[in-house]
Motif scaffolding. Structure first.
Motif, PDB file in Angstrom:
ATOM      1  N   LEU A   1       0.835  -1.202   0.000  1.00  0.00           N
ATOM      2  CA  LEU A   1       0.000   0.000   0.000  1.00  0.00           C
ATOM      3  C   LEU A   1       0.873   1.257   0.000  1.00  0.00           C
ATOM      4  CD1 LEU A   1      -2.662   1.523   0.181  1.00  0.00           C
ATOM      5  CD2 LEU A   1      -2.627   1.164   2.661  1.00  0.00           C
ATOM      6  N   ARG A   2       1.935   1.220   0.765  1.00  0.00           N
ATOM      7  CA  ARG A   2       2.853   2.362   0.811  1.00  0.00           C
ATOM      8  C   ARG A   2       3.453   2.620  -0.569  1.00  0.00           C
ATOM      9  NH1 ARG A   2       6.433   4.614   4.835  1.00  0.00           N
ATOM     10  NH2 ARG A   2       8.337   5.408   3.871  1.00  0.00           N
ATOM     11  N   ARG A   3       3.857   1.543  -1.276  1.00  0.00           N
ATOM     12  CA  ARG A   3       4.423   1.704  -2.623  1.00  0.00           C
ATOM     13  C   ARG A   3       3.366   2.239  -3.600  1.00  0.00           C
ATOM     14  NH1 ARG A   3       6.678  -3.309  -1.166  1.00  0.00           N
ATOM     15  NH2 ARG A   3       5.150  -4.426  -2.430  1.00  0.00           N
ATOM     16  N   THR A   4       2.154   1.695  -3.516  1.00  0.00           N
ATOM     17  CA  THR A   4       1.070   2.134  -4.392  1.00  0.00           C
ATOM     18  C   THR A   4       0.756   3.606  -4.169  1.00  0.00           C
ATOM     19  OG1 THR A   4       0.075  -0.069  -4.452  1.00  0.00           O
ATOM     20  CG2 THR A   4      -1.370   1.780  -4.991  1.00  0.00           C
ATOM     21  N   TYR A   5       0.643   3.998  -2.906  1.00  0.00           N
ATOM     22  CA  TYR A   5       0.318   5.390  -2.571  1.00  0.00           C
ATOM     23  C   TYR A   5       1.415   6.337  -3.052  1.00  0.00           C
ATOM     24  CZ  TYR A   5      -0.596   9.523   0.286  1.00  0.00           C
ATOM     25  OH  TYR A   5      -0.825  10.810   0.716  1.00  0.00           O
ATOM     26  N   THR A   6       2.668   5.962  -2.835  1.00  0.00           N
ATOM     27  CA  THR A   6       3.791   6.810  -3.244  1.00  0.00           C
ATOM     28  C   THR A   6       3.823   6.999  -4.750  1.00  0.00           C
ATOM     29  OG1 THR A   6       5.099   6.086  -1.345  1.00  0.00           O
ATOM     30  CG2 THR A   6       6.297   7.051  -3.180  1.00  0.00           C
ATOM     31  N   LEU A   7       3.659   5.909  -5.498  1.00  0.00           N
ATOM     32  CA  LEU A   7       3.663   6.002  -6.958  1.00  0.00           C
ATOM     33  C   LEU A   7       2.468   6.818  -7.452  1.00  0.00           C
ATOM     34  CD1 LEU A   7       4.783   5.288  -9.722  1.00  0.00           C
ATOM     35  CD2 LEU A   7       3.540   3.114  -9.606  1.00  0.00           C
ATOM     36  N   ALA A   8       1.305   6.626  -6.825  1.00  0.00           N
ATOM     37  CA  ALA A   8       0.105   7.361  -7.238  1.00  0.00           C
ATOM     38  C   ALA A   8       0.276   8.863  -7.030  1.00  0.00           C
ATOM     39  CB  ALA A   8      -1.112   6.848  -6.473  1.00  0.00           C
TER      40      ALA A   8
END
Length: 416
Positions: A243-250
């Motif tokens: 989730l942290r990776r998804t949020y950062t990329l988004a």
């Protein structure tokens, strides 16, 4: 339409986001969740009828009475809540199954149909009653088309007795989402109300031209974050690191679009304002747009962060953040609009987004650990800065040259 908007928020009750999140986590439960949320939607539509009647009775007794056509149109719009609310539930299912393209296509076609049929109703002399009837008809058609496409997702759905325990759980989980929706609506629209009250309809008209462009481009974060919600909901439950990776990329993707849009709109605000309103809206409408457009980088981060926090089941904490931001928005506008008019409202929009972002960011860091905001933001900021300098230099030769050069330079610098 305004009255309909109030009741649409209430009868939806945050159930679209709730269904999207829960069905995204457990697709095998999608039919059961859809059936029970639909039951709750219909109960809410019926339960709100006395409130609508009471509002209209008080309105008729204490203000200029609404004529029969307006009352009939309100009734038609309200009837449209039944198919409209069920369509929202089906749309949430499509998003939960990561098939957002289907409801997007259906919405595009039905919106075009609504406009064409609405113009026809006006030309034939049916007035606003005709528009209400067209809206009701297109809502039923939309529901039918969405339901036909959703049969595979609803496999196994049979009429059944609603589950009281699940309905109670839904009410408990979705009412904060409904309240957040209501507060977000106030947050984004209260400046229009205050401007009309303090400065009159003409200033509101000038301001609305800029506001319309903002509404248009804000579909980008709205649909992007809705499409991400089911993914973030699963990751919030099973893999916080993902989730942290998804949020950062988004965030990086949204900012890579928001900053060049802000720079570009700043330079071409006058032709954009002329396109929507004409000469009468210049220069005030362009000035409002040049200010308001700089709210989108923070506003788009808020849009994504709100959905990420919903995925983390932190919707009650979001409510407190919205209450603080709405209070700041209203107070600041009341203080500065009398002296600085629409400029104060536009600047307040930016600072209100910042006031909302601070608690949102703190909540995200508590849930996911320290987030490197500088790493997420510096590249598009630098690239947009170079874009602005190039556009300024090119505009000295011709505005079109500035726009073209800026559009070419930004992606090159960003990639570099």
């Amino acid at each position: 339409i305004v009255v309909f908007g109030w009741f649409d928020i209430f009868t939806n009750f945050g159930l679209d986001v709730y269904l999207m999140r829960e069905a995204g986590r457990a697709r095998e439960d999608a039919p059961r969740l859809f059936y029970n949320t639909s039951t709750l939607r219909l109960v809410l539509v019926v339960a709100a009828v006395p409130a609508l009647m009471a509002f209209l009775f008080i309105r008729q007794a204490n203000a200029d009475p609404l004529n029969a056509d307006v009352l009939l149109t309100i009734g038609l719009f309200y009837l449209g809540l039944v198919p409209g609310s069920l369509s929202k539930g089906l749309t949430s299912l499509y998003y939960a199954f990561e098939r957002a393209e289907y409801p997007a296509a259906v919405t595009t076609l039905t919106t075009i149909s609504r406009v064409v049929l609405g113009v026809g109703a006006l030309v034939l002399g049916f007035g606003i009653v005709g528009l209400g009837a067209v809206s009701l008809l297109t809502n039923f058609v939309t529901l039918a088309v969405l339901f036909i496409g959703a049969r595979a997702m609803l496999k196994g759905l049979r009429p059944q007795k609603p589950q009281a325990s699940l309905l109670r759980q839904m009410v408990g989980g979705s009412w904060p989402l409904m309240l957040n929706h209501f507060l977000a609506t106030i947050f984004f629209q209260i400046d229009i109300v205050l401007l009309e009250w303090l400065k009159g309809a003409r200033i509101v008209g000038l301001y609305r031209v800029a506001y319309s462009w903002l509404l248009a481009i804000n579909v980008i974060p709205a649909f992007f974050t809705q499409a991400l919600l089911p993914i973030m909901a699963r990751q919030a439950q099973d893999d916080r690191a993902a989730l942290r990776r998804t949020y950062t990329l988004a965030i990086k993707l949204l900012m890579a679009i928001a900053f060049p849009l802000a720079v570009g709109f700043t330079f071409i605000a006058e032709p954009l304002t002329w396109f929507l309103g004409g000469e009468a809206y210049l220069p005030e409408g362009a000035i409002a747009l040049q200010i308001m457009i700089w709210s989108i980088p923070i506003g788009w981060m808020n849009s994504l962060t709100q959905y990420a926090l919903v995925a983390l089941n932190l919707q009650r904490r979001i409510t407190l953040a919205f209450v603080g931001a709405v209070a700041f928005n209203i107070t600041t506008n009341l203080i500065f609009i009398p002296q600085y008019s629409y400029q104060a409202a536009a600047i307040t929009t930016i600072f209100s987004e910042l006031v909302l972002w601070i608690p949102f960011a703190l909540l995200m860091q508590r849930a996911l650990g320290r987030l490197d905001w500088l790493d997420m933001l510096w590249r598009p900021v630098v690239a947009a800065g170079v874009m602005g300098v190039v556009m300024l230099a090119g505009s000295a030769l011709h505005p079109v040259i500035g726009v073209v050069l800026g559009g070419v330079v930004y992606p090159l610098v960003l990639v570099a």
